[in-house]
Design a protein around this motif. Sequence first.
Motif, PDB file in Angstrom:
ATOM      1  N   ASP A 105       0.822  -1.212   0.000  1.00  0.00           N
ATOM      2  CA  ASP A 105       0.000   0.000   0.000  1.00  0.00           C
ATOM      3  C   ASP A 105       0.858   1.264   0.000  1.00  0.00           C
ATOM      4  N   CYS A 106       1.983   1.223   0.681  1.00  0.00           N
ATOM      5  CA  CYS A 106       2.898   2.373   0.689  1.00  0.00           C
ATOM      6  C   CYS A 106       3.434   2.632  -0.716  1.00  0.00           C
ATOM      7  N   VAL A 107       3.789   1.563  -1.418  1.00  0.00           N
ATOM      8  CA  VAL A 107       4.315   1.702  -2.783  1.00  0.00           C
ATOM      9  C   VAL A 107       3.214   2.240  -3.702  1.00  0.00           C
ATOM     10  N   ALA A 108       1.983   1.768  -3.517  1.00  0.00           N
ATOM     11  CA  ALA A 108       0.855   2.257  -4.327  1.00  0.00           C
ATOM     12  C   ALA A 108       0.643   3.751  -4.104  1.00  0.00           C
ATOM     13  N   GLN A 109       0.701   4.199  -2.844  1.00  0.00           N
ATOM     14  CA  GLN A 109       0.537   5.626  -2.551  1.00  0.00           C
ATOM     15  C   GLN A 109       1.679   6.447  -3.152  1.00  0.00           C
ATOM     16  N   ALA A 110       2.889   5.910  -3.079  1.00  0.00           N
ATOM     17  CA  ALA A 110       4.044   6.620  -3.641  1.00  0.00           C
ATOM     18  C   ALA A 110       3.901   6.779  -5.153  1.00  0.00           C
ATOM     19  N   ALA A 111       3.371   5.758  -5.811  1.00  0.00           N
ATOM     20  CA  ALA A 111       3.209   5.801  -7.260  1.00  0.00           C
ATOM     21  C   ALA A 111       2.217   6.891  -7.686  1.00  0.00           C
ATOM     22  N   GLU A 112       1.290   7.244  -6.810  1.00  0.00           N
ATOM     23  CA  GLU A 112       0.295   8.276  -7.112  1.00  0.00           C
ATOM     24  C   GLU A 112       0.855   9.691  -6.976  1.00  0.00           C
ATOM     25  N   ASP A 113       1.981   9.833  -6.285  1.00  0.00           N
ATOM     26  CA  ASP A 113       2.586  11.145  -6.089  1.00  0.00           C
ATOM     27  C   ASP A 113       3.275  11.582  -7.384  1.00  0.00           C
ATOM     28  N   ALA A 114       3.178  12.835  -7.720  1.00  0.00           N
ATOM     29  CA  ALA A 114       3.767  13.317  -8.976  1.00  0.00           C
ATOM     30  C   ALA A 114       5.294  13.293  -8.964  1.00  0.00           C
ATOM     31  N   ARG A 115       5.919  13.485  -7.793  1.00  0.00           N
ATOM     32  CA  ARG A 115       7.378  13.616  -7.741  1.00  0.00           C
ATOM     33  C   ARG A 115       8.114  12.307  -7.483  1.00  0.00           C
ATOM     34  N   ILE A 116       7.536  11.411  -6.689  1.00  0.00           N
ATOM     35  CA  ILE A 116       8.276  10.213  -6.272  1.00  0.00           C
ATOM     36  C   ILE A 116       8.691   9.346  -7.464  1.00  0.00           C
ATOM     37  N   VAL A 164      32.124   6.052   1.658  1.00  0.00           N
ATOM     38  CA  VAL A 164      31.095   7.050   1.340  1.00  0.00           C
ATOM     39  C   VAL A 164      29.804   6.344   0.953  1.00  0.00           C
ATOM     40  N   VAL A 165      28.718   6.826   1.502  1.00  0.00           N
ATOM     41  CA  VAL A 165      27.391   6.301   1.178  1.00  0.00           C
ATOM     42  C   VAL A 165      26.477   7.484   0.871  1.00  0.00           C
ATOM     43  N   GLY A 166      25.605   7.291  -0.112  1.00  0.00           N
ATOM     44  CA  GLY A 166      24.624   8.318  -0.460  1.00  0.00           C
ATOM     45  C   GLY A 166      23.301   8.009   0.202  1.00  0.00           C
ATOM     46  N   ILE A 167      22.560   9.038   0.568  1.00  0.00           N
ATOM     47  CA  ILE A 167      21.261   8.862   1.202  1.00  0.00           C
ATOM     48  C   ILE A 167      20.175   9.477   0.329  1.00  0.00           C
ATOM     49  N   GLY A 168      19.055   8.785   0.243  1.00  0.00           N
ATOM     50  CA  GLY A 168      17.873   9.287  -0.450  1.00  0.00           C
ATOM     51  C   GLY A 168      16.649   8.794   0.302  1.00  0.00           C
ATOM     52  N   TYR A 169      15.578   9.529   0.212  1.00  0.00           N
ATOM     53  CA  TYR A 169      14.379   9.151   0.954  1.00  0.00           C
ATOM     54  C   TYR A 169      13.157   9.816   0.347  1.00  0.00           C
ATOM     55  N   TRP A 170      12.010   9.232   0.618  1.00  0.00           N
ATOM     56  CA  TRP A 170      10.734   9.832   0.265  1.00  0.00           C
ATOM     57  C   TRP A 170       9.673   9.396   1.268  1.00  0.00           C
ATOM     58  N   LEU A 171       8.637  10.199   1.385  1.00  0.00           N
ATOM     59  CA  LEU A 171       7.480   9.874   2.210  1.00  0.00           C
ATOM     60  C   LEU A 171       6.224   9.996   1.366  1.00  0.00           C
ATOM     61  N   VAL A 172       5.246   9.149   1.640  1.00  0.00           N
ATOM     62  CA  VAL A 172       3.959   9.304   0.971  1.00  0.00           C
ATOM     63  C   VAL A 172       3.334  10.615   1.466  1.00  0.00           C
ATOM     64  N   PRO A 173       2.519  11.263   0.631  1.00  0.00           N
ATOM     65  CA  PRO A 173       1.997  12.589   0.990  1.00  0.00           C
ATOM     66  C   PRO A 173       1.342  12.678   2.364  1.00  0.00           C
ATOM     67  N   GLU A 174       0.551  11.698   2.749  1.00  0.00           N
ATOM     68  CA  GLU A 174      -0.157  11.807   4.038  1.00  0.00           C
ATOM     69  C   GLU A 174       0.782  11.708   5.245  1.00  0.00           C
ATOM     70  N   ALA A 175       1.998  11.237   5.059  1.00  0.00           N
ATOM     71  CA  ALA A 175       2.951  11.102   6.169  1.00  0.00           C
ATOM     72  C   ALA A 175       3.856  12.318   6.321  1.00  0.00           C
ATOM     73  N   ARG A 176       3.770  13.253   5.390  1.00  0.00           N
ATOM     74  CA  ARG A 176       4.644  14.423   5.433  1.00  0.00           C
ATOM     75  C   ARG A 176       4.190  15.394   6.526  1.00  0.00           C
ATOM     76  N   GLY A 177       5.156  16.111   7.075  1.00  0.00           N
ATOM     77  CA  GLY A 177       4.842  17.108   8.079  1.00  0.00           C
ATOM     78  C   GLY A 177       4.720  16.565   9.496  1.00  0.00           C
ATOM     79  N   HIS A 178       5.082  15.309   9.702  1.00  0.00           N
ATOM     80  CA  HIS A 178       4.993  14.697  11.037  1.00  0.00           C
ATOM     81  C   HIS A 178       6.365  14.367  11.619  1.00  0.00           C
ATOM     82  N   GLY A 179       7.431  14.778  10.945  1.00  0.00           N
ATOM     83  CA  GLY A 179       8.780  14.558  11.455  1.00  0.00           C
ATOM     84  C   GLY A 179       9.402  13.228  11.077  1.00  0.00           C
ATOM     85  N   HIS A 180       8.694  12.405  10.303  1.00  0.00           N
ATOM     86  CA  HIS A 180       9.239  11.091   9.947  1.00  0.00           C
ATOM     87  C   HIS A 180      10.519  11.193   9.115  1.00  0.00           C
ATOM     88  N   ALA A 181      10.586  12.122   8.182  1.00  0.00           N
ATOM     89  CA  ALA A 181      11.787  12.247   7.341  1.00  0.00           C
ATOM     90  C   ALA A 181      12.988  12.613   8.207  1.00  0.00           C
TER      91      ALA A 181
END
Length: 179
Positions: free
Chosen positions: A27-38, A96-113
């Motif tokens: 379900d998380c992957v499905a929500q991410a796929a609906e986001d324009a940027r992810i 050296v390691v690179g970091i990348g991350y994303w959150l589904v829209p409804e999880a943004r603004g809660h400090g998870h990132a």
Amino acid sequence: MTVPLPPMPSLSDGETGLRAWRLDDIDCVAQAAEDARIPRGTTVPEAFTTDAGLAWIERQWSRTSGGEGWSSAIVDARTDVAVGCLALLLRRQEGVVGIGYWLVPEARGHGHARRAVALAVSWALGDGAFSRVEAWVEPGNHRSVAVLTVCGFELEGRLRSFLSFADGRSDALVLSRVR
């Protein structure tokens, strides 16, 4: 010959956690796929199907077994529900390691990132034994730059026309945190 990496441990601060992806995180992957940027900047399928979502999760597992790095589900630690993704990928330079991350829209603004980045960086520069964690961020992604800055990353510069997307190229801001 690829050398499998040891698994990254599950990490939590009581609010946010990082753990291995599970098939029931679809379900998380499905929500991410609906986001324009992810899907634009990641390998999340733009046209979501259950099969494509499950294949995406399996590719996240193969990052570690293939020696590429680690991909973890960002979870709400109280519910263990996946709300995003955090990847630590090995760079060509040793330590050296690179970091990348994303959150589904409804999880943004809660400090998870912020909490997920802090957990991953603490592990990478500690038990992970890396000397440097770096991020490449599109210049207009102010929220991501803010998250990284709060987590102790410093802006190092701008790589012109560095990132490649299906619809064109973009500059990248380089931020890093070192041990």
